[in-house]
Design a protein around this motif. Sequence first.
Motif, PDB file in Angstrom:
ATOM      1  N   ASP A 123      -0.908  -6.526  16.781  1.00  0.00           N
ATOM      2  CA  ASP A 123      -1.836  -5.461  17.161  1.00  0.00           C
ATOM      3  C   ASP A 123      -1.304  -4.099  16.740  1.00  0.00           C
ATOM      4  N   MET A 124       0.000  -3.902  16.874  1.00  0.00           N
ATOM      5  CA  MET A 124       0.602  -2.639  16.471  1.00  0.00           C
ATOM      6  C   MET A 124       0.478  -2.426  14.964  1.00  0.00           C
ATOM      7  N   ILE A 125       0.730  -3.469  14.178  1.00  0.00           N
ATOM      8  CA  ILE A 125       0.641  -3.356  12.725  1.00  0.00           C
ATOM      9  C   ILE A 125      -0.794  -3.096  12.284  1.00  0.00           C
ATOM     10  N   VAL A 126      -1.754  -3.842  12.869  1.00  0.00           N
ATOM     11  CA  VAL A 126      -3.164  -3.652  12.505  1.00  0.00           C
ATOM     12  C   VAL A 126      -3.631  -2.252  12.903  1.00  0.00           C
ATOM     13  N   THR A 127      -3.207  -1.787  14.073  1.00  0.00           N
ATOM     14  CA  THR A 127      -3.570  -0.433  14.510  1.00  0.00           C
ATOM     15  C   THR A 127      -3.065   0.614  13.524  1.00  0.00           C
ATOM     16  N   ALA A 128      -1.858   0.416  12.996  1.00  0.00           N
ATOM     17  CA  ALA A 128      -1.300   1.343  12.010  1.00  0.00           C
ATOM     18  C   ALA A 128      -2.114   1.353  10.720  1.00  0.00           C
ATOM     19  N   HIS A 129      -2.877   0.294  10.489  1.00  0.00           N
ATOM     20  CA  HIS A 129      -3.742   0.210   9.309  1.00  0.00           C
ATOM     21  C   HIS A 129      -5.191   0.550   9.672  1.00  0.00           C
ATOM     22  N   ASP A 130      -5.349   1.439  10.642  1.00  0.00           N
ATOM     23  CA  ASP A 130      -6.677   1.906  11.054  1.00  0.00           C
ATOM     24  C   ASP A 130      -7.513   0.778  11.662  1.00  0.00           C
ATOM     25  N   GLY A 131      -6.833  -0.192  12.274  1.00  0.00           N
ATOM     26  CA  GLY A 131      -7.536  -1.259  12.974  1.00  0.00           C
ATOM     27  C   GLY A 131      -8.181  -2.291  12.080  1.00  0.00           C
ATOM     28  N   LYS A 132      -7.756  -2.363  10.816  1.00  0.00           N
ATOM     29  CA  LYS A 132      -8.392  -3.292   9.865  1.00  0.00           C
ATOM     30  C   LYS A 132      -7.351  -4.212   9.234  1.00  0.00           C
ATOM     31  N   THR A 133      -7.833  -5.364   8.768  1.00  0.00           N
ATOM     32  CA  THR A 133      -6.958  -6.311   8.077  1.00  0.00           C
ATOM     33  C   THR A 133      -7.362  -6.513   6.620  1.00  0.00           C
ATOM     34  N   LYS A 192       0.882   7.322  -4.653  1.00  0.00           N
ATOM     35  CA  LYS A 192      -0.434   7.280  -5.295  1.00  0.00           C
ATOM     36  C   LYS A 192      -0.996   8.675  -5.517  1.00  0.00           C
ATOM     37  N   TYR A 193      -0.878   9.537  -4.512  1.00  0.00           N
ATOM     38  CA  TYR A 193      -1.433  10.882  -4.628  1.00  0.00           C
ATOM     39  C   TYR A 193      -0.618  11.740  -5.605  1.00  0.00           C
ATOM     40  N   ARG A 194       0.700  11.545  -5.610  1.00  0.00           N
ATOM     41  CA  ARG A 194       1.533  12.297  -6.550  1.00  0.00           C
ATOM     42  C   ARG A 194       1.226  11.884  -7.979  1.00  0.00           C
ATOM     43  N   ARG A 195       1.071  10.563  -8.197  1.00  0.00           N
ATOM     44  CA  ARG A 195       0.784  10.075  -9.535  1.00  0.00           C
ATOM     45  C   ARG A 195      -0.601  10.483 -10.009  1.00  0.00           C
ATOM     46  N   ASP A 206      -7.063  -0.950  -6.525  1.00  0.00           N
ATOM     47  CA  ASP A 206      -5.752  -1.608  -6.562  1.00  0.00           C
ATOM     48  C   ASP A 206      -5.015  -1.413  -5.241  1.00  0.00           C
ATOM     49  N   THR A 207      -5.103  -0.212  -4.688  1.00  0.00           N
ATOM     50  CA  THR A 207      -4.436   0.074  -3.416  1.00  0.00           C
ATOM     51  C   THR A 207      -5.028  -0.763  -2.290  1.00  0.00           C
ATOM     52  N   ASN A 208      -6.368  -0.868  -2.261  1.00  0.00           N
ATOM     53  CA  ASN A 208      -7.018  -1.693  -1.246  1.00  0.00           C
ATOM     54  C   ASN A 208      -6.540  -3.139  -1.326  1.00  0.00           C
ATOM     55  N   ARG A 209      -6.447  -3.625  -2.558  1.00  0.00           N
ATOM     56  CA  ARG A 209      -6.067  -5.029  -2.752  1.00  0.00           C
ATOM     57  C   ARG A 209      -4.631  -5.269  -2.305  1.00  0.00           C
ATOM     58  N   ILE A 210      -3.721  -4.366  -2.673  1.00  0.00           N
ATOM     59  CA  ILE A 210      -2.321  -4.510  -2.282  1.00  0.00           C
ATOM     60  C   ILE A 210      -2.185  -4.453  -0.771  1.00  0.00           C
ATOM     61  N   ALA A 211      -2.896  -3.517  -0.136  1.00  0.00           N
ATOM     62  CA  ALA A 211      -2.832  -3.393   1.317  1.00  0.00           C
ATOM     63  C   ALA A 211      -3.366  -4.646   2.004  1.00  0.00           C
ATOM     64  N   SER A 212      -4.439  -5.217   1.473  1.00  0.00           N
ATOM     65  CA  SER A 212      -5.025  -6.433   2.061  1.00  0.00           C
ATOM     66  C   SER A 212      -4.082  -7.614   1.942  1.00  0.00           C
ATOM     67  N   ILE A 213      -3.454  -7.757   0.767  1.00  0.00           N
ATOM     68  CA  ILE A 213      -2.518  -8.867   0.551  1.00  0.00           C
ATOM     69  C   ILE A 213      -1.293  -8.711   1.449  1.00  0.00           C
ATOM     70  N   ALA A 214      -0.764  -7.481   1.526  1.00  0.00           N
ATOM     71  CA  ALA A 214       0.412  -7.234   2.364  1.00  0.00           C
ATOM     72  C   ALA A 214       0.104  -7.526   3.829  1.00  0.00           C
ATOM     73  N   LEU A 238     -13.107   0.318  -0.775  1.00  0.00           N
ATOM     74  CA  LEU A 238     -13.105   1.656  -1.364  1.00  0.00           C
ATOM     75  C   LEU A 238     -13.377   2.756  -0.340  1.00  0.00           C
ATOM     76  N   VAL A 239     -14.120   2.439   0.695  1.00  0.00           N
ATOM     77  CA  VAL A 239     -14.461   3.460   1.692  1.00  0.00           C
ATOM     78  C   VAL A 239     -13.334   3.674   2.704  1.00  0.00           C
ATOM     79  N   ASP A 240     -12.292   2.839   2.642  1.00  0.00           N
ATOM     80  CA  ASP A 240     -11.206   2.915   3.616  1.00  0.00           C
ATOM     81  C   ASP A 240     -10.087   3.829   3.126  1.00  0.00           C
ATOM     82  N   SER A 241      -9.392   4.425   4.060  1.00  0.00           N
ATOM     83  CA  SER A 241      -8.201   5.213   3.752  1.00  0.00           C
ATOM     84  C   SER A 241      -7.118   4.867   4.765  1.00  0.00           C
TER      85      SER A 241
END
Length: 239
Positions: free
Chosen positions: A131-141, A215-218, A42-50, A145-148
């Motif tokens: 570029d700044m936003i993508v870099t903040a997301h570990d260089g990915k868009t 997410k980690y607290r929950r 779910d987190t991956n999907r939300i991050a990708s959509i955002a 599951l393997v991503d953090s």
Amino acid sequence: MLGKSLTTIGLILLLSACTAAHTNRGEVKSTSGGGREMAQSDTNRIASIAMQHNLDSLYLLMDKLYRRNPAEWKKTAASREDAMQRVRSAIEQRAAWPGLQGQQDIRALSLALTPDFVGDRVAAFIHASADMIVTAHDGKTEFFLVDSLDAQHIYNAARNIEIAVWLLGTRRNSHGQPLLLADDIGLNGRNLSFEREFGKIVGRLDLLATFMTEKYRRAGINYVQNLIGAGFIQFLPVR
């Protein structure tokens, strides 16, 4: 009586029109799916959509900025559409923008907002922001599951956009003019569409950063809830 009836009918028609105008504002739409979603939490999907929505916002802002600052696209392209396509392709292919002298993320953003920048400032600003936003997301868009992701980096990206927008609105070039024409408050009204679109980007980044932290607290709370709930689970008789 006839006059009152006509008045009542008129009010009904007016209210109906107002209701129709109020409710006809579009509808929420889901994003397109595919087999790749099977490898996303779910987190991956939300991050990708955002991320996709943030890039779309930057492309929209680029169009608006080019319309208000046509001299910029004329520095690098034969048309506004051609200039936009070049920038978009560079962003999506993670290619460097020539006018940014090899600089990336916050360094590129800083260069694009210097008063003596002579290149296509719209292209440089939008490319550096993306570029700044993508870099903040570990260089990915897109995320699987393997991503953090680092919530602090995403939070910092939101603050960087706020700083960039402030610099865009307050800095002046050597001629005393705004770096780029954007929002306008004048005799003909208020045009704050740029501020609203930048605000959407900041809001998405902040929400994602908060969601990542939550997410980690929950996860700990859900674990405890499962332990507590396990004591009340009993099989039901079948005879």
